[in-house]
Design a protein around this motif. Structure first.
Motif, PDB file in Angstrom:
ATOM      1  N   LEU A   1      31.756  43.938  49.688  1.00 47.08           N
ATOM      2  CA  LEU A   1      33.094  43.778  50.305  1.00 47.08           C
ATOM      3  C   LEU A   1      34.234  44.821  49.307  1.00 47.08           C
ATOM      4  O   LEU A   1      34.760  45.317  50.221  1.00 47.08           O
ATOM      5  CB  LEU A   1      33.074  42.508  49.484  1.00 47.08           C
ATOM      6  CG  LEU A   1      34.569  42.005  50.103  1.00 47.08           C
ATOM      7  CD1 LEU A   1      35.697  42.239  50.881  1.00 47.08           C
ATOM      8  CD2 LEU A   1      35.607  41.020  49.063  1.00 47.08           C
TER       9      LEU A   1
ATOM     10  N   THR B   1      35.264  41.489  42.725  1.00 50.18           N
ATOM     11  CA  THR B   1      35.445  41.296  43.724  1.00 50.18           C
ATOM     12  C   THR B   1      36.069  40.073  45.026  1.00 50.18           C
ATOM     13  O   THR B   1      36.384  39.764  45.839  1.00 50.18           O
ATOM     14  CB  THR B   1      33.548  41.352  44.355  1.00 50.18           C
ATOM     15  OG1 THR B   1      33.099  42.379  43.283  1.00 50.18           O
ATOM     16  CG2 THR B   1      33.136  41.251  45.834  1.00 50.18           C
TER      17      THR B   1
ATOM     18  N   TRP C   1      39.184  39.589  47.997  1.00 52.67           N
ATOM     19  CA  TRP C   1      38.497  38.854  48.926  1.00 52.67           C
ATOM     20  C   TRP C   1      39.612  37.751  49.102  1.00 52.67           C
ATOM     21  O   TRP C   1      39.826  37.721  50.376  1.00 52.67           O
ATOM     22  CB  TRP C   1      37.242  37.420  48.887  1.00 52.67           C
ATOM     23  CG  TRP C   1      36.831  36.955  50.560  1.00 52.67           C
ATOM     24  CD1 TRP C   1      36.923  35.180  49.548  1.00 52.67           C
ATOM     25  CD2 TRP C   1      36.262  36.989  51.332  1.00 52.67           C
ATOM     26  NE1 TRP C   1      36.562  34.682  51.051  1.00 52.67           N
ATOM     27  CE2 TRP C   1      35.643  35.407  52.107  1.00 52.67           C
ATOM     28  CE3 TRP C   1      35.850  38.143  51.500  1.00 52.67           C
ATOM     29  CZ2 TRP C   1      35.502  36.005  53.634  1.00 52.67           C
ATOM     30  CZ3 TRP C   1      35.236  37.908  53.358  1.00 52.67           C
ATOM     31  CH2 TRP C   1      35.475  36.557  54.019  1.00 52.67           C
ATOM     32  N   GLN C   2      39.931  36.769  47.970  1.00 53.83           N
ATOM     33  CA  GLN C   2      41.626  36.418  48.153  1.00 53.83           C
ATOM     34  C   GLN C   2      42.662  36.478  48.754  1.00 53.83           C
ATOM     35  O   GLN C   2      43.408  36.526  49.571  1.00 53.83           O
ATOM     36  CB  GLN C   2      41.966  35.158  46.540  1.00 53.83           C
ATOM     37  CG  GLN C   2      40.576  34.153  46.739  1.00 53.83           C
ATOM     38  CD  GLN C   2      40.007  33.282  47.449  1.00 53.83           C
ATOM     39  OE1 GLN C   2      41.000  32.675  48.394  1.00 53.83           O
ATOM     40  NE2 GLN C   2      38.745  32.447  47.291  1.00 53.83           N
TER      41      GLN C   2
ATOM     42  N   ARG D   1      39.003  38.776  56.475  1.00 53.05           N
ATOM     43  CA  ARG D   1      37.990  38.048  56.104  1.00 53.05           C
ATOM     44  C   ARG D   1      37.073  37.816  57.251  1.00 53.05           C
ATOM     45  O   ARG D   1      35.528  37.750  57.031  1.00 53.05           O
ATOM     46  CB  ARG D   1      38.096  36.472  55.728  1.00 53.05           C
ATOM     47  CG  ARG D   1      39.142  36.872  54.171  1.00 53.05           C
ATOM     48  CD  ARG D   1      39.209  35.469  53.994  1.00 53.05           C
ATOM     49  NE  ARG D   1      40.347  35.602  52.693  1.00 53.05           N
ATOM     50  CZ  ARG D   1      40.692  34.271  51.920  1.00 53.05           C
ATOM     51  NH1 ARG D   1      40.974  33.068  52.870  1.00 53.05           N
ATOM     52  NH2 ARG D   1      42.053  34.555  51.061  1.00 53.05           N
TER      53      ARG D   1
ATOM     54  N   LYS E   1      33.004  39.380  57.760  1.00 53.27           N
ATOM     55  CA  LYS E   1      32.146  38.840  57.365  1.00 53.27           C
ATOM     56  C   LYS E   1      31.200  39.381  59.281  1.00 53.27           C
ATOM     57  O   LYS E   1      29.709  38.953  58.975  1.00 53.27           O
ATOM     58  CB  LYS E   1      32.536  37.359  57.204  1.00 53.27           C
ATOM     59  CG  LYS E   1      32.629  36.877  55.997  1.00 53.27           C
ATOM     60  CD  LYS E   1      33.722  34.553  56.394  1.00 53.27           C
ATOM     61  CE  LYS E   1      32.243  34.312  56.917  1.00 53.27           C
ATOM     62  NZ  LYS E   1      32.498  31.882  56.138  1.00 53.27           N
TER      63      LYS E   1
ATOM     64  N   LEU F   1      32.440  34.046  50.034  1.00 53.99           N
ATOM     65  CA  LEU F   1      32.272  34.025  51.463  1.00 53.99           C
ATOM     66  C   LEU F   1      32.174  32.490  52.095  1.00 53.99           C
ATOM     67  O   LEU F   1      32.939  31.720  53.097  1.00 53.99           O
ATOM     68  CB  LEU F   1      30.725  34.745  52.458  1.00 53.99           C
ATOM     69  CG  LEU F   1      31.109  36.076  52.201  1.00 53.99           C
ATOM     70  CD1 LEU F   1      29.648  36.918  53.106  1.00 53.99           C
ATOM     71  CD2 LEU F   1      32.025  36.722  52.477  1.00 53.99           C
TER      72      LEU F   1
END
Length: 302
Positions: free
Chosen positions: A121, A261, A265-266, A273, A277, A299
């Protein structure tokens, strides 16, 4: 006396320039960075207009990874150097070494190989930032990456974009999808690992991975890497380690990304996102990286 060679393989956006510069600072090491085989004297060689300046050298190196023997390349690179060790970081990826085995042919030389890895990521977020800077100045990279989006998981790109009502051809969208598709290159590295680590026909002595997140922050991890690359011959004294770890971050490809990380992601949009994935699953990377100690629990939180 001929120098001892080593190779640190890795994908881009993994602090490879920092590591090459750190190794080059050792009095007994000459180290190159990138496909251009640039001596790693300047930690910021690819910052700003430096990247644009070296695009022709990088392109030449992309070809020579697959067409010219590492032994010849290293000999040319180090011909004016007097150090005991000569190596490179990111000049070769694991997926380049099978081709190099064939190019090198029979040799009694043994070359230690360590693979530098980073959380996928974080790599994608970093690549997303660099592509936004790189595509406007490098049409070759732009077209190459666009072709990979079309050839590798185009249905993912189109499905995600349709679900979130965005245009797949918008510049920002292409930059992020292009960074996601680069995960396919990590898959190629994993696929090449068995050939590199288990074959008795090449010069490679595979010595495992080093995590970018640790080697750039932990002095013990960095010193252990020197030890692995040199058969216990390179020492990292206090003064040398001080000079290494006083270096600031270089070549920050995505300056707007938050630290960590989970925070990155947020910060991603919902469509980003979903795309990450999907490509992570397409290239079957998660379990391999979990075995290297990386956490993907974020995730499941969204």
């Amino acid at each position: 006396m001929s120098p001892n060679y080593f190779v640190v393989t890795c994908h881009g956006w993994s602090a490879s320039n920092w590591l090459a510069h750190a190794l080059h600072k050792h009095k007994d090491v000459t180290c190159a960075h990138s496909s251009a085989l640039i001596p790693a004297k300047n930690a910021s060689v690819f910052d700003g207009r430096g990247l644009q300046k070296h695009i022709p050298d990088l392109r030449k190196g992309y070809v020579e990874r697959q067409t010219r023997s590492l032994m010849d390349t290293y000999a040319d690179f180090s011909k004016d150097q007097q150090t005991e060790f000569v190596g490179s970081v990111h000049s070769y990826r694991l997926r380049d070494l099978p081709a190099q085995t064939r190019l090198i042919g029979q040799t009694e030389t043994t070359i230690p190989v360590v693979n530098l890895v980073r959380h996928p990521l974080d790599l994608v977020v970093s690549g997303y930032g660099q592509f936004k800077d790189l595509f406007p100045i490098d049409l070759n990279e732009f077209s190459w990456t666009l072709r990979k989006i079309v050839d590798q998981g185009l249905d993912i790109a189109e499905t995600v974009c349709k679900r979130h009502s965005i245009n797949p051809g918008d510049f920002d969208t292409v930059c992020f999808l292009g960074a996601c598709v680069v995960l396919g290159s990590l898959r190629m590295d994993l696929d090449a690992l068995n050939e590199v680590s288990e074959s008795d026909t090449g010069p490679w002595d595979y010595r495992g991975i080093v995590r970018m997140e640790e080697v750039t922050r932990d002095r013990k991890t960095y010193a252990e890497l020197l030890d692995r690359l040199s058969n216990h011959k390179l020492q990292a004294d206090t003064e040398y380690l001080e000079s290494v770890f006083e270096e600031k971050r270089v070549n920050v490809h995505n300056r707007s990304a938050p630290e960590g990380t989970a925070a990155r992601w947020q910060a991603l949009q919902p469509w980003q996102r979903e795309a990450f994935k999907a490509y992570l699953a397409l290239f079957q990377l998660q379990s391999a990286y979990e075995s290297n100690g990386y956490d993907f629990s974020f995730l499941e939180e969204t």
